[in-house]
Write an enzyme that holds these catalytic residues in place. Structure first.
Site, PDB file in Angstrom:
ATOM      1  N   CYS A 132       0.842  -1.181   0.000  1.00  0.00           N
ATOM      2  CA  CYS A 132       0.000   0.000   0.000  1.00  0.00           C
ATOM      3  C   CYS A 132       0.889   1.248   0.000  1.00  0.00           C
ATOM      4  CB  CYS A 132      -0.942   0.092   1.188  1.00  0.00           C
ATOM      5  SG  CYS A 132      -2.098  -1.274   1.299  1.00  0.00           S
ATOM      6  N   ARG A 167       3.601  -0.422  -5.027  1.00  0.00           N
ATOM      7  CA  ARG A 167       3.320  -0.983  -3.698  1.00  0.00           C
ATOM      8  C   ARG A 167       1.981  -1.714  -3.642  1.00  0.00           C
ATOM      9  NH1 ARG A 167       5.020   1.209   1.063  1.00  0.00           N
ATOM     10  NH2 ARG A 167       7.121   1.898   0.896  1.00  0.00           N
ATOM     11  N   TRP A 175      -2.846  -2.654  -1.647  1.00  0.00           N
ATOM     12  CA  TRP A 175      -2.583  -4.083  -1.816  1.00  0.00           C
ATOM     13  C   TRP A 175      -3.432  -4.756  -0.738  1.00  0.00           C
ATOM     14  CZ3 TRP A 175      -0.624  -8.266   0.972  1.00  0.00           C
ATOM     15  CH2 TRP A 175      -0.299  -9.401   0.201  1.00  0.00           C
ATOM     16  N   ASN A 184      -1.175   2.162   5.621  1.00  0.00           N
ATOM     17  CA  ASN A 184      -0.304   1.102   5.102  1.00  0.00           C
ATOM     18  C   ASN A 184       0.105   0.254   6.296  1.00  0.00           C
ATOM     19  OD1 ASN A 184       1.723  -0.462   3.939  1.00  0.00           O
ATOM     20  ND2 ASN A 184       3.252   1.162   4.084  1.00  0.00           N
ATOM     21  N   GLY A 185      -0.182  -1.051   6.246  1.00  0.00           N
ATOM     22  CA  GLY A 185       0.171  -1.931   7.364  1.00  0.00           C
ATOM     23  C   GLY A 185      -1.007  -2.811   7.738  1.00  0.00           C
ATOM     24  N   GLU A 225      15.903 -18.805  -8.743  1.00  0.00           N
ATOM     25  CA  GLU A 225      15.527 -17.447  -9.144  1.00  0.00           C
ATOM     26  C   GLU A 225      14.815 -17.465 -10.502  1.00  0.00           C
ATOM     27  OE1 GLU A 225      15.107 -14.579  -8.139  1.00  0.00           O
ATOM     28  OE2 GLU A 225      15.527 -13.147  -9.742  1.00  0.00           O
ATOM     29  N   LYS A 252      11.063 -16.021 -10.950  1.00  0.00           N
ATOM     30  CA  LYS A 252      10.793 -14.925 -11.880  1.00  0.00           C
ATOM     31  C   LYS A 252       9.738 -15.345 -12.891  1.00  0.00           C
ATOM     32  CE  LYS A 252      12.520 -12.204 -10.673  1.00  0.00           C
ATOM     33  NZ  LYS A 252      13.355 -11.465  -9.781  1.00  0.00           N
ATOM     34  N   GLU A 291       6.187 -15.652 -11.210  1.00  0.00           N
ATOM     35  CA  GLU A 291       5.555 -14.398 -10.802  1.00  0.00           C
ATOM     36  C   GLU A 291       5.112 -13.560 -11.988  1.00  0.00           C
ATOM     37  OE1 GLU A 291       7.761 -11.219  -8.729  1.00  0.00           O
ATOM     38  OE2 GLU A 291       9.600 -12.201  -9.344  1.00  0.00           O
ATOM     39  N   HIS A 308      15.818 -37.677  -7.069  1.00  0.00           N
ATOM     40  CA  HIS A 308      15.261 -38.010  -5.752  1.00  0.00           C
ATOM     41  C   HIS A 308      13.777 -37.655  -5.663  1.00  0.00           C
ATOM     42  CE1 HIS A 308      19.212 -39.084  -4.341  1.00  0.00           C
ATOM     43  NE2 HIS A 308      19.661 -37.974  -4.874  1.00  0.00           N
ATOM     44  N   LYS A 323       5.576  -4.520  -4.645  1.00  0.00           N
ATOM     45  CA  LYS A 323       7.038  -4.481  -4.600  1.00  0.00           C
ATOM     46  C   LYS A 323       7.576  -4.385  -3.179  1.00  0.00           C
ATOM     47  CE  LYS A 323      11.030  -3.186  -7.020  1.00  0.00           C
ATOM     48  NZ  LYS A 323      11.337  -4.570  -7.397  1.00  0.00           N
TER      49      LYS A 323
HETATM   50  C1  F6R Z   1      10.812 -11.151  -6.892  1.00  0.00           C
HETATM   51  C2  F6R Z   1      10.903 -10.072  -5.913  1.00  0.00           C
HETATM   52  C3  F6R Z   1      10.609 -10.394  -4.492  1.00  0.00           C
HETATM   53  C4  F6R Z   1      11.506  -9.572  -3.561  1.00  0.00           C
HETATM   54  C5  F6R Z   1      11.094  -9.802  -2.101  1.00  0.00           C
HETATM   55  C6  F6R Z   1      11.998  -9.072  -1.119  1.00  0.00           C
HETATM   56  O1  F6R Z   1      11.106 -10.690  -8.174  1.00  0.00           O
HETATM   57  O2  F6R Z   1      11.186  -8.959  -6.255  1.00  0.00           O
HETATM   58  O3  F6R Z   1      10.731 -11.748  -4.237  1.00  0.00           O
HETATM   59  O4  F6R Z   1      12.834  -9.935  -3.768  1.00  0.00           O
HETATM   60  O5  F6R Z   1       9.775  -9.388  -1.898  1.00  0.00           O
HETATM   61  O6  F6R Z   1      11.945  -7.690  -1.302  1.00  0.00           O
HETATM   62  P1  F6R Z   1      13.084  -6.753  -0.748  1.00  0.00           P
HETATM   63  O7  F6R Z   1      14.338  -7.073  -1.491  1.00  0.00           O
HETATM   64  O8  F6R Z   1      12.612  -5.358  -1.003  1.00  0.00           O
HETATM   65  O9  F6R Z   1      13.238  -7.055   0.714  1.00  0.00           O
END
Ligand code: F6R
Length: 602
Positions: A2, A27, A74, A98-99, A474, A478, A481, A497, A597
């Site tokens: 948020c 956000r 969010w 926010n929270g 990773e 990626k 998501e 396994h 994010k």
């Molecule tokens: C994936 C991604 C998330 C962040 C995670 C941690 O592409 O961006 O998995 O890496 O939410 O966020 P930060 O780095 O801001 O603590």
């Protein structure tokens, strides 16, 4: 999660609020809304979905007034509906939050017993109702807000606006970030400096528990004990102001392309011309007995890659954990521990809580962040900014590679201070990385066609061995998501396994295998996949392609790179595959569904 914005200005507030929210949309984008006070009258507009829907609504139903608050959501409590969208209003009070208010059920019950009615499913509505109750009991807006926050448990950044008050806003934070922007006879509030960058470069960050009373010309801050607090006014860096796509179709494409420059910037800061590694002097690895690395998501995978570097190069034992587990597991932190917290935003709730758990137990706490003013930076003993520049796309790209570069430099410094030998060619070969990444990005045409094929799959497996294993994880994260295709990353040796049961001609397997010491082992695992009809996309270098392309469906050839640097270079095809598969599937690349994010709630 948020985003909050607020203004007590000299111009119409609505466009300012929308501009600020545009910069906070990373956000959350489940709904957006604003409230203004015009000639003493409080009113609001809210719309479900992206900010563009609110902008459209404002064309048909404009909102006048030079004071206002805004929110991009969010969803945590309650579905993304107009009723649940912020600002929430109770009588003469509007509030954005926010929270998470953890005791909202008890508060709701208490308010209901007092005859208050609810029109939303949110935790935030209770905040507005509590403030309204205090106002009905004769308190001033300032006192009503102050009493209200004393009743809240959980994490919050809040901004309050009041009917009948054109020149008053209350802003307060506990657990979620909030900044005040100083204009010329104007005052702003924002979840971060990026939101405020178009309006002012003078920022005051509120600290934990701060309660701020704003008018256009004054700011009074009380700390968590109710004492008057003198918080520093800072000049924010200029590049926060630039958040355009720079001619790219998406922020993600721009951020992938920016990696050579971002890594150059990080190297310029941390690697001298004489190849001396310049880390903060306070970091002394000679006294360290073990390293604990903690992060979430992509940052966690950067930590996993760093484990290989710290252990193999510097011979330091390393523990890596996801913050959400670490914080509640109560791991023993013994003296001699360097605890490193990795976070792009520096505000991730779990990572911050994990850091607070280690405070006073670890010998030293280091924060690797992209936002130098963030909570994690402020609470670390030593801060290493990763210098990636603003990352707007929800999926992390350049922050990941910059985290890797700085973690590798830390491992090399640790080796130097502990007297273990550095891998051949390091650290100087780090300087080749920007060029190699540039070359990899430029050769992306094959990734596009491979991705078009991958987009047809329902499940995809990524394999890697050694320090390419975290990259397999990773790559899978990626891809899922961004494209919503189910993907899993495995250590190549683990395939037999269990996961090998999944393999058939419909489950493509992406194998990341530079021609290093473990290449033959990975190739054997790849053969096991092909023997079961599995289609393999091999990502390797020219030598690897020559040795192992037989029977492989597609080979992506990357430049040769120093073995220790391959996790950084191989991040690029992982990002490109996710990007182009998402394009082929038509998903929202920069703002994938259900994500945000900055994850400031648990
Ligand atoms: C994936 C991604 C998330 C962040 C995670 C941690 O592409 O961006 O998995 O890496 O939410 O966020 P930060 O780095 O801001 O603590």
């Amino acid at each position: 999660m948020c985003g909050i914005v607020g203004v007590l200005g000299n111009h119409e507030a609505a466009p300012i609020l929308v501009e600020g929210l545009k910069r906070l949309e990373y956000r959350g984008y489940d709904s957006a809304g604003i409230a203004t006070v015009d000639a003493g009258k409080l009113a609001r507009r809210r719309a479900v979905g992206k900010l563009a829907n609110l902008s459209d609504l404002l064309v048909h139903e404009p909102l006048a007034g030079k004071s206002g608050i805004g929110h991009t959501r969010w969803a945590t409590h309650g579905a993304p509906t107009v009723d649940n969208a912020h600002p929430h209003r109770a009588g003469p009070v509007a509030v954005v939050h926010n929270g998470i208010i953890e005791n909202f059920k008890e508060l709701r019950a208490n308010l209901a017993a007092d005859g208050f009615e609810f029109s939303t499913e949110t935790d935030t509505e209770t905040v507005a109702l509590l403030a309204e109750r205090h106002l009905r009991n004769g308190l001033s807006p300032q006192e009503a807000a102050y009493q209200t926050i004393g009743e809240l448990d959980g994490a919050f950044a809040l901004a309050f606006l009041f009917d009948g008050h054109d020149d008053l806003m209350i802003a307060t934070r506990k657990g979620s970030p909030l900044a005040i922007g100083h204009g010329d006879g104007e005052m702003f509030v924002g979840s971060d400096a990026i939101a405020l960058a178009p309006f002012t470069d003078q920022i005051t960050y509120l600290e934990e528990g701060d309660f701020a009373i704003l008018t256009r010309t004054s700011l009074e801050i009380r700390d968590q004990n109710g004492e008057l607090a003198n918080r520093q006014k800072r000049l924010i860096q200029l590049d926060v102001a630039r958040i355009d796509k720079g001619g790219h179709k998406h922020f993600m494409a721009k951020e992938i392309a920016e990696q050579p420059t971002a890594i150059d910037r990080a190297l310029a800061a941390y690697l001298g011309h004489d190849n001396a590694i310049n880390l903060p002097e306070a970091l002394d690895f000679s006294k360290i007995e073990r390293v604990t690395l903690v992060a979430c998501g992509t940052g966690y995978y950067a930590c996993l890659a760093a484990k290989y570097w710290f252990e193999q190069i510097a011979r330091v034992p390393v523990e890596v954990d996801v913050a959400s587990e670490f914080r509640y597991r109560e791991p023993p932190i013994t003296p001699g521990t360097l605890a490193i917290f990795v976070s792009q935003s520096g505000e991730t709730a779990d990572t911050l809580a994990a850091l607070r758990y280690t405070a006073g137990k670890a010998t030293q706490i280091a924060g690797l962040v992209n936002v130098p003013e963030s909570s994690i930076a402020r609470e670390s003993d030593v801060v290493l900014p990763i210098l990636a520049g603003p990352e707007i796309s929800v999926a992390s790209t350049k922050a990941f590679t910059c985290q890797l570069v700085i973690l590798l430099l830390m491992a090399l410094k640790a080796a130097e201070q502990r007297g273990t030998s550095l891998p051949a060619g390091l650290p100087q070969d780090l300087r080749s990385l920007p060029g190699l990444i540039h070359q990899t990005i430029a050769g992306e045409s094959k990734v596009k066609s491979v991705s078009r094929e991958l987009a047809k799959a329902q499940d995809i497996i990524f394999l890697g061995r050694g320090h390419l294993y975290p990259l397999a994880l990773e790559g899978a994260l990626k891809l899922k998501e961004l494209s919503y295709i189910h993907a899993e990353g495995y250590a190549s040796g683990e395939l037999k396994h269990g996961p090998i049961a999944l393999i058939d001609e419909n489950v493509p397997v992406v194998v990341m295998a530079p021609s290093d010491a473990l290449f033959d082992k990975t190739v054997s695992n790849m053969q096991e996949v092909m023997a079961r009809g599995g289609k393999v996309v091999l990502i390797t270098d020219a030598k690897g392609a020559q040795l192992a392309s037989d029977g492989v469906t597609e080979t992506l050839v990357l430049p040769e790179v120093n073995d220790a640097l391959s996790p950084i270079l191989y991040a690029i095809p992982a990002q490109q595959i996710a990007y182009y598969t998402a394009i082929a599937k038509g998903t929202d690349v920069d703002q994938p569904r259900n994500l945000a994010k900055s994850v400031t709630v648990e």
